[in-house]
Enzyme design. Structure first.
Site, PDB file in Angstrom:
ATOM      1  N   PRO A  11      11.115   4.941  -2.390  1.00 40.93           N
ATOM      2  CA  PRO A  11      11.100   4.766  -3.586  1.00 40.93           C
ATOM      3  C   PRO A  11      10.049   5.463  -4.229  1.00 40.93           C
ATOM      4  O   PRO A  11       8.754   5.254  -3.901  1.00 40.93           O
ATOM      5  CB  PRO A  11      11.226   3.464  -3.830  1.00 40.93           C
ATOM      6  N   ASN A  12      10.245   5.995  -5.532  1.00 40.55           N
ATOM      7  CA  ASN A  12       9.325   6.304  -6.511  1.00 40.55           C
ATOM      8  C   ASN A  12       8.576   7.768  -6.142  1.00 40.55           C
ATOM      9  O   ASN A  12       7.857   8.269  -6.882  1.00 40.55           O
ATOM     10  CB  ASN A  12       8.062   5.481  -6.686  1.00 40.55           C
ATOM     11  N   ARG A  19       3.312  10.842 -11.284  1.00 38.76           N
ATOM     12  CA  ARG A  19       2.937   9.422 -10.884  1.00 38.76           C
ATOM     13  C   ARG A  19       1.533   9.331 -10.496  1.00 38.76           C
ATOM     14  O   ARG A  19       1.280   9.997  -9.488  1.00 38.76           O
ATOM     15  CB  ARG A  19       4.069   9.076  -9.990  1.00 38.76           C
ATOM     16  N   TYR A  24      -1.977   9.983  -6.026  1.00 38.77           N
ATOM     17  CA  TYR A  24      -0.940  10.611  -5.105  1.00 38.77           C
ATOM     18  C   TYR A  24      -0.836  12.196  -5.212  1.00 38.77           C
ATOM     19  O   TYR A  24      -0.056  12.684  -4.604  1.00 38.77           O
ATOM     20  CB  TYR A  24       0.379  10.235  -5.501  1.00 38.77           C
ATOM     21  N   ASN A  75       7.944   8.756   4.833  1.00 41.59           N
ATOM     22  CA  ASN A  75       7.118   8.292   3.959  1.00 41.59           C
ATOM     23  C   ASN A  75       7.966   7.141   3.235  1.00 41.59           C
ATOM     24  O   ASN A  75       8.917   7.314   2.307  1.00 41.59           O
ATOM     25  CB  ASN A  75       6.453   9.142   2.629  1.00 41.59           C
ATOM     26  N   ALA A  78       6.794   1.942  -1.013  1.00 45.27           N
ATOM     27  CA  ALA A  78       6.583   0.564  -0.794  1.00 45.27           C
ATOM     28  C   ALA A  78       7.437  -0.219   0.201  1.00 45.27           C
ATOM     29  O   ALA A  78       7.336  -1.228   0.603  1.00 45.27           O
ATOM     30  CB  ALA A  78       6.980  -0.092  -2.414  1.00 45.27           C
ATOM     31  N   HIS A  81       5.845  -1.620   3.414  1.00 51.10           N
ATOM     32  CA  HIS A  81       5.426  -2.933   3.315  1.00 51.10           C
ATOM     33  C   HIS A  81       6.301  -3.914   3.218  1.00 51.10           C
ATOM     34  O   HIS A  81       5.875  -5.263   3.542  1.00 51.10           O
ATOM     35  CB  HIS A  81       4.658  -2.881   2.115  1.00 51.10           C
ATOM     36  N   ASP A  88      14.151  -2.444  11.350  1.00 52.64           N
ATOM     37  CA  ASP A  88      15.342  -2.435  12.383  1.00 52.64           C
ATOM     38  C   ASP A  88      15.927  -1.370  12.589  1.00 52.64           C
ATOM     39  O   ASP A  88      16.265  -1.046  13.742  1.00 52.64           O
ATOM     40  CB  ASP A  88      16.403  -3.632  11.935  1.00 52.64           C
ATOM     41  N   GLU A  99       5.004   8.473  10.600  1.00 54.09           N
ATOM     42  CA  GLU A  99       4.799   7.657   9.258  1.00 54.09           C
ATOM     43  C   GLU A  99       3.692   8.452   8.645  1.00 54.09           C
ATOM     44  O   GLU A  99       2.812   8.743   9.008  1.00 54.09           O
ATOM     45  CB  GLU A  99       4.599   6.541   9.596  1.00 54.09           C
ATOM     46  N   HIS A 101       1.832   8.457   4.592  1.00 54.22           N
ATOM     47  CA  HIS A 101       1.471   7.976   3.133  1.00 54.22           C
ATOM     48  C   HIS A 101       0.342   8.753   2.645  1.00 54.22           C
ATOM     49  O   HIS A 101      -0.367   9.354   3.290  1.00 54.22           O
ATOM     50  CB  HIS A 101       0.987   6.458   3.470  1.00 54.22           C
ATOM     51  N   LEU A 102       0.658   9.418   1.462  1.00 59.65           N
ATOM     52  CA  LEU A 102      -0.197  10.220   0.671  1.00 59.65           C
ATOM     53  C   LEU A 102      -1.553   9.496   0.424  1.00 59.65           C
ATOM     54  O   LEU A 102      -2.523  10.030   0.842  1.00 59.65           O
ATOM     55  CB  LEU A 102       0.428  10.594  -0.466  1.00 59.65           C
ATOM     56  N   SER A 103      -1.564   8.168   0.300  1.00 60.70           N
ATOM     57  CA  SER A 103      -2.870   7.584  -0.101  1.00 60.70           C
ATOM     58  C   SER A 103      -3.339   6.962   0.975  1.00 60.70           C
ATOM     59  O   SER A 103      -2.736   6.777   2.258  1.00 60.70           O
ATOM     60  CB  SER A 103      -2.651   6.692  -1.481  1.00 60.70           C
ATOM     61  N   ARG A 108      -6.697   0.470  -0.725  1.00 63.18           N
ATOM     62  CA  ARG A 108      -5.845   0.002  -1.725  1.00 63.18           C
ATOM     63  C   ARG A 108      -5.577  -1.550  -1.625  1.00 63.18           C
ATOM     64  O   ARG A 108      -6.262  -2.174  -0.774  1.00 63.18           O
ATOM     65  CB  ARG A 108      -4.700   0.692  -1.690  1.00 63.18           C
ATOM     66  N   ARG A 112      -0.686  -3.595   0.823  1.00 65.77           N
ATOM     67  CA  ARG A 112      -0.458  -2.187   1.253  1.00 65.77           C
ATOM     68  C   ARG A 112      -1.008  -1.992   2.730  1.00 65.77           C
ATOM     69  O   ARG A 112      -0.903  -1.119   3.218  1.00 65.77           O
ATOM     70  CB  ARG A 112      -1.057  -1.007   0.407  1.00 65.77           C
TER      71      ARG A 112
END
Ligand code: DQA
Length: 152
Positions: A11-12, A19, A24, A75, A78, A81, A88, A99, A101-103, A108, A112
């Site tokens: 999402p996002n 954003r 990001y 990625n 959210a 988390h 599953d 996996e 994550h950009l940040s 943070r 997170r």
């Protein structure tokens, strides 16, 4: 031809570029897709690149990957988390998982700092921006045994 690597975005991430660019970066998801496909090509890998804001859609794609992918780069946004359903689904996938994550999650908010996806991922890349996706492709090429000789 080997099965493609699925690159799944949660999402996002469709909002990348506008954003919180200070967190990001300025690359859009389309920019990242283009760069990922070029990097994959240099390894002789094919990519299926997708994004959804919906948890169940991501679960469906992870299930699809059981038959249709050689590995999954994800990625989860959210959902990493929060989503036991995605955890599953990934747990039921007997393929390498990386996996991204950009940040840098650990610089943070505390919420997170935990990722369910990390519990099932072979490796995790955080904090390197869009470069993280390219490193994930490099790692995946090794994990799925794509010939490094094909790298330009
Ligand atoms: C993110 C980090 C998550 O905590 C956040 O919810 C995102 C993006 C990242 O790429 O840094 O949506 O996954």
């Amino acid at each position: 031809m080997a099965l493609p690597v699925y690159v799944l975005n949660g999402p996002n991430l469709n909002l990348l570029g506008t954003r919180e660019p200070e967190v990001y970066g300025r690359a859009t998801l389309a920019d990242i897709e283009k760069a990922v496909k070029a990097r994959a090509k240099s390894h002789g890998l094919k990519i299926v690149f997708r994004q959804s804001n919906h948890e169940g859609v991501l679960v469906d794609w992870i299930q699809e990957a059981r038959e249709a992918a050689s590995g999954v780069i994800i990625n989860p946004g959210a959902y990493g988390h929060t989503s036991i359903a995605i955890f599953d689904a990934l747990k039921a996938l007997d393929k390498p998982i990386v996996e991204v994550h950009l940040s840098n999650l650990y610089q943070r908010e505390a919420f997170r700092h935990q990722s369910y996806v990390s519990l099932v991922a072979k490796g995790v890349i955080v904090g390197l921006g869009d470069m993280g996706y390219l490193l994930a492709v490099d790692a995946m090429a090794q994990l799925v045994g794509s010939s490094p000789g094909k790298r330009k």
